[in-house]
Design a protein around this motif. Sequence first.
Motif, PDB file in Angstrom:
ATOM      1  N   UNK A   1      -0.776   4.462 -47.289  1.00  0.00           N
ATOM      2  CA  UNK A   1      -1.563   5.697 -47.328  1.00  0.00           C
ATOM      3  C   UNK A   1      -2.122   6.104 -45.970  1.00  0.00           C
TER       4      UNK A   1
ATOM      5  N   UNK B   1       8.581  11.093 -48.199  1.00  0.00           N
ATOM      6  CA  UNK B   1       7.181  11.217 -47.805  1.00  0.00           C
ATOM      7  C   UNK B   1       6.247  10.692 -48.865  1.00  0.00           C
ATOM      8  N   UNK B   2       6.540  11.046 -50.111  1.00  0.00           N
ATOM      9  CA  UNK B   2       5.673  10.588 -51.203  1.00  0.00           C
ATOM     10  C   UNK B   2       5.678   9.059 -51.250  1.00  0.00           C
TER      11      UNK B   2
ATOM     12  N   UNK C   1      11.093  15.085 -48.916  1.00  0.00           N
ATOM     13  CA  UNK C   1       9.880  15.164 -49.743  1.00  0.00           C
ATOM     14  C   UNK C   1       9.630  13.865 -50.491  1.00  0.00           C
ATOM     15  N   UNK C   2      10.699  13.337 -51.122  1.00  0.00           N
ATOM     16  CA  UNK C   2      10.556  12.088 -51.882  1.00  0.00           C
ATOM     17  C   UNK C   2      10.191  10.937 -50.943  1.00  0.00           C
TER      18      UNK C   2
ATOM     19  N   UNK D   1      15.920  18.552 -48.001  1.00  0.00           N
ATOM     20  CA  UNK D   1      14.498  18.769 -48.247  1.00  0.00           C
ATOM     21  C   UNK D   1      13.987  17.848 -49.353  1.00  0.00           C
ATOM     22  N   UNK D   2      14.807  17.687 -50.395  1.00  0.00           N
ATOM     23  CA  UNK D   2      14.371  16.865 -51.528  1.00  0.00           C
ATOM     24  C   UNK D   2      14.200  15.415 -51.081  1.00  0.00           C
TER      25      UNK D   2
ATOM     26  N   UNK E   1       0.827  12.908 -41.018  1.00  0.00           N
ATOM     27  CA  UNK E   1       0.331  11.970 -42.026  1.00  0.00           C
ATOM     28  C   UNK E   1       1.257  10.768 -42.166  1.00  0.00           C
TER      29      UNK E   1
ATOM     30  N   UNK F   1       5.650  20.769 -42.673  1.00  0.00           N
ATOM     31  CA  UNK F   1       6.411  19.753 -41.955  1.00  0.00           C
ATOM     32  C   UNK F   1       5.556  19.137 -40.838  1.00  0.00           C
TER      33      UNK F   1
ATOM     34  N   UNK G   1       3.648   7.630 -48.439  1.00  0.00           N
ATOM     35  CA  UNK G   1       2.216   7.816 -48.682  1.00  0.00           C
ATOM     36  C   UNK G   1       1.698   6.821 -49.711  1.00  0.00           C
ATOM     37  N   UNK G   2       2.526   6.525 -50.723  1.00  0.00           N
ATOM     38  CA  UNK G   2       2.093   5.574 -51.752  1.00  0.00           C
ATOM     39  C   UNK G   2       2.038   4.164 -51.171  1.00  0.00           C
TER      40      UNK G   2
END
Lengths: 304, 350
Positions: free
Chosen positions: B325, B317-318, B314-315, B310-311, B264, B258, B321-322
């Motif tokens: 970045x 964050x992805x 997580x999603x 949490x899910x 990031x 976390x 990042x995409x």
Amino acid sequence: MTSLSQLFFDAASLGGIYALAALGIALIFGVMNLVNFAHGEYITFCVFALIVPSTDAAAHLFLGKAPAIVLVPVMLMIGGGLAVLSEALIFRRLRNATPVTMMIASFALGFVLQYALLAAYGGRPKAVSLWPGLNTPVELLGASVPLLQLLVIGVTVAILVILFLLLRHTRLGLEMRAAAENFTMARMLGVKANRVITGAFAISGALAAAVALILVTQTGVADVRMGGPVMLVAFIATVIGGMGSLPGAVAAGFLLGAASVMLQAFLPLDARPFRDAFLYSLVIGCLLLRPQGLFASASAKPRV
Amino acid sequence: MHHHTLMRLRSYSTPVLLSLALLALTVLAVGLGDKALGRAMAELLIRVTLVVGLWIFVGNSGVISFGHAGYMCIGAYMSAWLTLKPTMKALLLPGLPDWLAQAQWPVFPAAIAGGLLAAVVGLISGAAILRLSGIAASIATFAFLAIVNTVYSNWEDVTGATSSVVGLPRYVDAWVALAWAVAAIAVASLYANSGSGLALRATREDEVAAQSSGVNMYRHRLLSLVISTFFTGVAGALLGHYIGVLNPDSFYLGLTFIALAMLVVGGIGSLTGAVVGVVVLSAAIEALVRMEQGIEVGQTHLSIPNGAQEIVIGVAMIVILILRPSGLTKGREWALSGRLFQKRGQAKRA
């Protein structure tokens, strides 16, 4: 009781598991510089694919009921499919990002997979009996060895041989080795990036499935946290072996397995709970002595 | 005014702006919100202390550290040993050395002591680990984290092992946490703009070029790690005294994930990014937790299933990042100027 041959079998079978997992991580690192933290969750996912989704304490076998001849290929396909899917959905879009960004994304993917499993299956470990016959001990070289340990050693060696042949004698293998050596140059010479990367992910996922089958037979438990520790050790093995070196990853996997078994056997009783602390101290020491890894490939040396 | 002086003044406006923003948020949350919102704000500010501490090393050196949850664990237990009642310690932690078992320090010096112990361990472990470069150093920090976790989870009569240490004085509220967060931001900014910080950022952009210009990379990395681990240790002490209970497993992979995620997502290249990442992700987590508990809409009770938090994080964050970045701030600092964002220290692209 802990005779020398017993220790050998313990070390070889534990090392085999680490070696297979390390190979899965090293393959992907080689082609796209991605440290894939989701690998542990690929393993866990494959374990849970064996049983019916429910939050009950007892596990009901689902895929696990199928005969081995069907089960094994299906599992390998599930593992490979999951890895390929995660590449297509996530990592393909991050190819130009820094390795750190990719690493964090894989960490996030692992997180999502783990909590998805937690939501579907509940947090309690479940007893799973897959191929219980394999845990019967056999006498060999003065040691009493569970059949499974022999099988693990055999399967590891077989997988390594198959993979070696694949990498040496097929076009995909040639392209993968070229990509691991120098990805930019390989692409300029006509290696298709998508093909190689998808291939690496498929093999990596299949290796995760193999590890999952071995783990679940050995422990008889399905737990949402079971992939993490294996991944951690495997991940360290890839670094000690020299990042991107496939034989190095395998050798380091066996080495860590052996070190772990030896520490367990020879540490004084009081110090045994701290076994992992000694193991990881050895790892740091090892890195300090050879930062580029024990079996670094020639191309791994930093170039200016 | 000389151009350099102007630039320097502008970069010192960053911590002031960030602190004022956090102060405003705290006033809003504590003044207008309910008790739960005040607690959530305190937790957010503890995370700011942690992530800014992490940024002092990771943001300036470019080396990812997985070990900071370990330094946090060290700081948290140190503060607990110093502040717990001697009778409690005799019962729960019989293996403590005498001076620790008898100690009953006030909370503030105990937090400092927690930070100092973490910094000393940072100095010793860093002296070894930072001889490695890049990914090998990251792995070594991972090994360090595993070592700390193994030791604290098994050293029964000193750390209570996996049975939690309870009864820590719960003195940390939003204001205490705000003071430490502001201190961390101020020191982070001072360090980043010091000679050592600039030299370290030069090695982040190009190791070889910086070293051949006479920069001693090892020394600057070690210095930044020591400062970084001090605030990380303090954040650990704060977290312990916020929850009141300590368990080694709360300082392991989950926290590592976390904290790095916040860094990031906000943008690893800038101090502003560290703070923005914490605020954005903490707000999202708090909103989702409340949705898990459910909200009343008229007659019906609406809620999302457990684990969805949490899910979704997580999603999200992805996706971030995409799409971005190099983080939400793209490595820029928030500074006073005609424009709000000043282009500086953009994250290195591979």
